[in-house]
Design an enzyme around this catalytic site. Structure first.
Site, PDB file in Angstrom:
ATOM      1  N   GLU A   1      -0.675  24.128  19.739  1.00  0.00           N
ATOM      2  CA  GLU A   1      -0.847  25.433  20.394  1.00  0.00           C
ATOM      3  C   GLU A   1       0.407  26.286  20.297  1.00  0.00           C
ATOM      4  O   GLU A   1       0.516  27.313  20.963  1.00  0.00           O
ATOM      5  CB  GLU A   1      -1.207  25.224  21.875  1.00  0.00           C
ATOM      6  CG  GLU A   1      -0.046  24.976  22.815  1.00  0.00           C
ATOM      7  CD  GLU A   1       0.595  23.614  22.693  1.00  0.00           C
ATOM      8  OE1 GLU A   1       1.590  23.360  23.369  1.00  0.00           O
ATOM      9  OE2 GLU A   1       0.099  22.781  21.904  1.00  0.00           O
TER      10      GLU A   1
ATOM     11  N   CYS B   1       1.270  15.731  23.005  1.00  0.00           N
ATOM     12  CA  CYS B   1       2.643  15.427  23.435  1.00  0.00           C
ATOM     13  C   CYS B   1       2.644  14.285  24.460  1.00  0.00           C
ATOM     14  O   CYS B   1       2.413  13.145  24.091  1.00  0.00           O
ATOM     15  CB  CYS B   1       3.330  16.683  23.963  1.00  0.00           C
ATOM     16  SG  CYS B   1       5.132  16.582  23.930  1.00  0.00           S
TER      17      CYS B   1
ATOM     18  N   HIS C   1       3.021  20.137  19.020  1.00  0.00           N
ATOM     19  CA  HIS C   1       2.269  21.151  19.772  1.00  0.00           C
ATOM     20  C   HIS C   1       1.427  22.026  18.850  1.00  0.00           C
ATOM     21  O   HIS C   1       1.935  22.988  18.266  1.00  0.00           O
ATOM     22  CB  HIS C   1       3.234  22.021  20.580  1.00  0.00           C
ATOM     23  CG  HIS C   1       3.846  21.312  21.737  1.00  0.00           C
ATOM     24  ND1 HIS C   1       3.308  21.346  23.009  1.00  0.00           N
ATOM     25  CD2 HIS C   1       4.934  20.519  21.818  1.00  0.00           C
ATOM     26  CE1 HIS C   1       4.048  20.611  23.824  1.00  0.00           C
ATOM     27  NE2 HIS C   1       5.041  20.103  23.122  1.00  0.00           N
TER      28      HIS C   1
END
Length: 367
Positions: free
Chosen positions: A344, A252, A342
């Site tokens: 994650e 990001c 993202h």
């Protein structure tokens, strides 16, 4: 108690108070995630932003500290249509509105979130304010327009830790990675630790020599809030890691900093990407992943563009088919890559988790 949402363009929406009572200002953005509101609110990348949930029914799973992505709610305010009166989850420890009130987060409920979302899409993200109780609209509008814009905002110092910390791997230690914490989400660190990585969390003030002095196998530059164009010192950190040819993964904001280090520019998007249902295309394979996003800035470029940098050749590896936004970049002569989304993602989707395996593969090659 009544509450009023006031937009920078003069739009006003009357509703009811939700969460804490008071007044708050920030950039109004919409998030399209159907689930994961707790992860959204506790994501440091939402610092100084008022989040509008496009999903009409919010709060049905309550609140549990296990799902926090940081130590607090970072969103400046919350705008919802129809919050649940009572949570319906065995994991819930409190209600959403009670937690917002406890943490002093001012919100409004009962407004037409669909209409507000359409306005943001038409006119772009803008500053806004939420005001509890009776409000003088002219005064409130002046307060909103006097607030700081997101363009030019350097906010990583507000969310980055003050001191380094070391977190052990889950199980046997295979690698050591320095994470430049610019507003890092907890699940990002968990993804590394699950893969046998000892994580060295570094504050945003760290210089490029610090991870090298620690003898780590790689560096991850995390997500974070603000305008990447205002973070020149962080770009220099990335350049220092690239010069050392230590494997680097940017997520990001980290991806935007990598892009700048490679000579690319960044720009403010009209209304950004925020949610957990955004497609991304891998230019090498054509594979489409459904991914989670939270960014209002992006790197300028074209899908599959190849270009020369001070560190050798590089190319754009991923893009969003909705608007051709650059979503990934990779160096071809040094071990570095970044993605705008993202991997994650918590509470999902998980299509991009394999990027952590790709990063640990780079660590193994270097070792």
């Amino acid at each position: 108690m009544t509450a009023t949402l006031v937009l920078e363009d003069g739009t006003t929406c009357a509703g009811e108070s939700f969460g804490a009572r008071g007044a708050t200002v920030g950039e109004l953005v919409f998030c399209t995630g159907m689930t994961g509101y707790q992860e959204t609110l506790t994501d440091p990348s939402y610092h100084r932003q008022i989040v509008l949930a496009t999903a009409p029914h919010i709060g049905n799973t309550g609140w549990t500290a296990e799902d926090d992505e940081s130590g607090r709610v970072w969103a400046a305010g919350y705008v919802v249509r129809d919050p649940a009166r009572h949570p319906s989850s065995w994991r819930a420890r409190s209600r959403l509105d009670d937690e917002l009130a406890r943490q002093g987060v001012v919100g409004v409920r009962g407004v037409d979130t669909r209409a507000i979302t359409r306005r943001i899409r038409d006119r772009g993200s803008m500053r806004a304010g939420v005001f509890s109780g009776p409000v003088d609209v002219a005064t409130a509008l002046a307060t909103v327009r006097a607030s700081a814009p997101m363009t030019g905002a350097n906010l990583t110092g507000d969310v980055s830790p003050r001191r380094p910390a070391v977190l052990p791997a889950f199980g046997a230690t295979r690698f050591r990675v320095a994470v430049l914490d610019l507003g890092c989400k907890r699940n990002l660190v968990r993804q590394l630790r699950r893969r046998g990585v000892e994580v060295h969390l570094l504050p945003g003030t760290a210089g490029p020599a610090e991870p090298l002095d620690r003898g780590v196998d790689g560096v991850l530059v995390s997500n974070g809030p603000g305008d990447p164009a205002s973070a020149g010192h962080l770009v220099e950190f990335v350049r220092g890691v690239l010069r050392a040819e230590v494997p680097l993964f940017g997520v990001c904001l980290g991806h935007q900093l990598l892009g700048q280090a490679l000579g690319m520019s960044t720009y403010k998007m009209r209304y950004g990407h925020r949610g957990s249902n955004i497609p991304v295309v891998d230019t090498a394979t054509g594979r489409v992943a459904i991914t989670a996003h939270n960014h209002g800035f992006a790197v300028a470029g074209a899908p599959d563009e190849r270009f020369d940098t001070a560190f050798g050749a590089a190319r754009v590896t991923h893009f969003c088919p909705n608007d051709a936004t650059v979503e990934g970049v990779r160096c071809l002569d040094v071990p570095a890559f970044g993605v705008q989304y993202h991997p994650e993602a918590s509470a999902g989707p998980h299509d991009a988790e394999s990027l952590f395996d790709e990063f640990t593969s780079l660590l193994g090659v270097r070792r």
